[in-house]
Scaffold this motif. Structure first.
Motif, PDB file in Angstrom:
ATOM      1  N   LEU A 343     100.233  47.495 -68.029  1.00 22.40           N
ATOM      2  CA  LEU A 343     101.006  48.581 -67.412  1.00 22.40           C
ATOM      3  C   LEU A 343     102.051  48.039 -66.442  1.00 22.40           C
ATOM      4  O   LEU A 343     103.212  48.463 -66.453  1.00 22.40           O
ATOM      5  N   ALA A 344     101.666  47.091 -65.590  1.00 23.92           N
ATOM      6  CA  ALA A 344     102.627  46.536 -64.621  1.00 23.92           C
ATOM      7  C   ALA A 344     103.789  45.860 -65.334  1.00 23.92           C
ATOM      8  O   ALA A 344     104.942  45.977 -64.898  1.00 23.92           O
ATOM      9  N   ASN A 345     103.510  45.180 -66.440  1.00 20.78           N
ATOM     10  CA  ASN A 345     104.595  44.525 -67.191  1.00 20.78           C
ATOM     11  C   ASN A 345     105.567  45.546 -67.759  1.00 20.78           C
ATOM     12  O   ASN A 345     106.785  45.343 -67.755  1.00 20.78           O
ATOM     13  N   HIS A 346     105.041  46.654 -68.274  1.00 21.01           N
ATOM     14  CA  HIS A 346     105.914  47.720 -68.794  1.00 21.01           C
ATOM     15  C   HIS A 346     106.783  48.288 -67.674  1.00 21.01           C
ATOM     16  O   HIS A 346     107.980  48.541 -67.868  1.00 21.01           O
ATOM     17  N   LEU A 347     106.189  48.489 -66.510  1.00 22.46           N
ATOM     18  CA  LEU A 347     106.928  49.093 -65.397  1.00 22.46           C
ATOM     19  C   LEU A 347     108.017  48.177 -64.866  1.00 22.46           C
ATOM     20  O   LEU A 347     108.980  48.654 -64.254  1.00 22.46           O
ATOM     21  N   ARG A 348     107.885  46.884 -65.089  1.00 21.08           N
ATOM     22  CA  ARG A 348     108.931  45.960 -64.640  1.00 21.08           C
ATOM     23  C   ARG A 348     110.221  46.120 -65.428  1.00 21.08           C
ATOM     24  O   ARG A 348     111.274  45.634 -65.010  1.00 21.08           O
ATOM     25  N   GLN A 349     110.153  46.808 -66.558  1.00 21.30           N
ATOM     26  CA  GLN A 349     111.356  47.068 -67.346  1.00 21.30           C
ATOM     27  C   GLN A 349     112.078  48.333 -66.887  1.00 21.30           C
ATOM     28  O   GLN A 349     113.170  48.645 -67.362  1.00 21.30           O
ATOM     29  N   TYR A 350     111.471  49.064 -65.958  1.00 20.72           N
ATOM     30  CA  TYR A 350     112.012  50.341 -65.492  1.00 20.72           C
ATOM     31  C   TYR A 350     112.847  50.116 -64.235  1.00 20.72           C
ATOM     32  O   TYR A 350     112.544  49.257 -63.416  1.00 20.72           O
TER      33      TYR A 350
END
Length: 447
Positions: A343-350
């Motif tokens: 989840l944290a990795n996905h949010l780093r793209q936001y």
């Protein structure tokens, strides 16, 4: 990523325990591996040895693996659990994951698969432990302990802390610049703890306020003391500087330059004893382009602090995600929720246009709808999907012939006012300019 964490393998088969301990010690030497044959002693060993990862067999005498899983989740919620299964226990293992187990693996799995599963769990544990190390006093140094509530490992943020600590002996005004949701108010709270812990922190918005109204609010009159006098030796936070009118800017520039003021109707001059802190979403350079008071900008320029947006603090996203999840669980009276690995990795793209405030609100919503042991991901996926759509540029169709720049500007202002029901402050934000700049443009159009 360093994996110095303790592992406990719980199983009643002595031979298998020795084998798995040998494999883990050889291939993951950063972690200390312990073994336990008696499930009734497991919880005590976990507390004594600071265990963070457990490999748990399901079928054991005395205390069954599923019962022990329940006890660990209740008493040691931060411990990750990998369920070790037999050949025909997959359904039971899946049920255990729903009860809070991190993962499951069969005893007959290849060594590489076992090591991959353990390493993945240890990496997640490293992130969680980093968060708790910060929370429990990573910044508890002589001057920076005031910033404990601002969780970060970002170099830019740490520079802001260190710079603020150098301003303790000065009484000059401070400007805090940052996008919406970057923590300007929280940073000001930290300044109050740093500069004047026993004195008050009072706040006043500069938006949509005339110079006469501000003068009364700040200076007071013969009967009622103003906020400057009430604050005594504390801090007065003047927010939304980027929405201050020209007259207000002149009044503030004079106050900052002289350090003195007259209450309305009084002939007695008062000395400014409190510390003035300003906040703005725009930098001084951006404000100057919009005819901001040069006198005030010169006063504020020496002691300004710029808070980086969350998109530039990607290493903090996992820490903040963990922190807000724990806070929301405590507030809502829920058991600790584990966070999905990626989840944290996905949010780093936001890009997080709402910065930390947006992340916190999304986490609170996710915790409120979570009904199992893991944090719900639907709110985050909706947020990520929305930004993908929002990033698609809209094509503007121009009429023939083209309007002049002046005419196009007036039409754009008119459309912004229509969309905001003639709210100039909201319209100015929609157009990306200050409210005073919008007022000037409207005045020119009526001349």
């Amino acid at each position: 990523m360093k994996l110095c964490r303790n592992i406990l393998v719980i199983d009643d088969e002595t031979r298998w325990l020795r084998t798995i301990a040998m494999v883990l010690n050889r291939h993951i030497p950063e972690a200390q591996t312990y073994t336990c044959e008696n499930s009734r002693q497991a919880l005590q060993l976990m507390r004594e040895l600071d265990i963070t990862l457990v490999l748990l067999d399901l079928n054991m005498p005395y205390l069954d693996g599923r019962e022990l899983l329940r006890d660990i989740r209740e008493q040691l919620p931060y411990v990750r659990i990998i369920v070790v299964t037999g050949l025909n226990e997959t359904d039971i293992a899946v049920a255990c994951m729903k009860q809070g187990a991190y993962d499951f693996i069969a005893k007959t799995s290849p060594t590489d698969q076992l090591l991959m599963c353990v390493r993945r769990a240890m990496e997640v544990i490293t992130l969680e432990r980093s968060y708790h190390r910060i929370k429990d006093g990573f910044f508890h140094r002589r001057q920076l302990s005031s910033f404990d509530q601002l969780l970060t490992t970002d170099v830019k943020m740490l520079d802001c802390f260190n710079y603020a600590a150098t301003l303790t002996d000065s009484n000059k005004p401070i400007l805090i610049v940052g996008e919406p949701g970057t923590g300007k108010r929280l940073f000001c709270d930290a300044l109050q703890q740093l500069f004047c812990e026993d004195a008050p922190l009072l706040q006043l918005s500069l938006a949509e306020r005339s110079s006469a109204e501000l003068e009364v609010a700040l200076f007071g009159d013969n009967e009622t003391p103003g906020i400057l006098q009430t604050a005594a030796n504390g801090i007065v936070l003047l927010s939304e500087l980027d929405h201050a009118t020209t007259a207000v800017q002149m009044l503030l520039a004079r106050l900052c330059q002289t350090g003195r003021y007259f209450p309305r109707g009084s002939l007695r001059e008062h000395t400014l004893n409190c510390r003035l802190v300003f906040t703005s979403e725009l930098t001084l350079e951006q404000l100057t382009e919009q005819n901001f008071s040069l006198a005030l900008s010169y006063v504020l320029r020496p002691q300004r602090i710029t808070l980086p947006p969350l998109r530039e603090r990607q290493a903090d996203i996992g820490l903040l995600l963990q922190h807000f999840t724990e806070c929301a669980c405590n507030t809502l009276g829920k058991n600790y929720l584990t966070i999905p690995d990626d989840l944290a990795n996905h949010l780093r793209q936001y890009t997080f246009p709402g910065n930390i405030s947006e992340l916190k609100a999304t986490v609170n919503h996710a915790v409120s709808i979570s009904n199992e042991q893991q944090l719900a991901t639907a709110p985050f996926m909706q947020m990520l999907a929305h930004t993908c759509v929002a990033e698609i540029p809209q094509k503007i169709t121009f009429p023939t012939p083209l309007p002049t720049i002046s005419a196009a500007t007036q039409q754009l202002i008119h459309e912004a006012l229509v969309r905001t029901n003639n709210n100039q402050t909201a319209a100015a934000k929609l157009l990306g300019i200050t409210q005073s700049s919008l007022s000037r443009r409207l005045s020119k159009s009526h001349e």
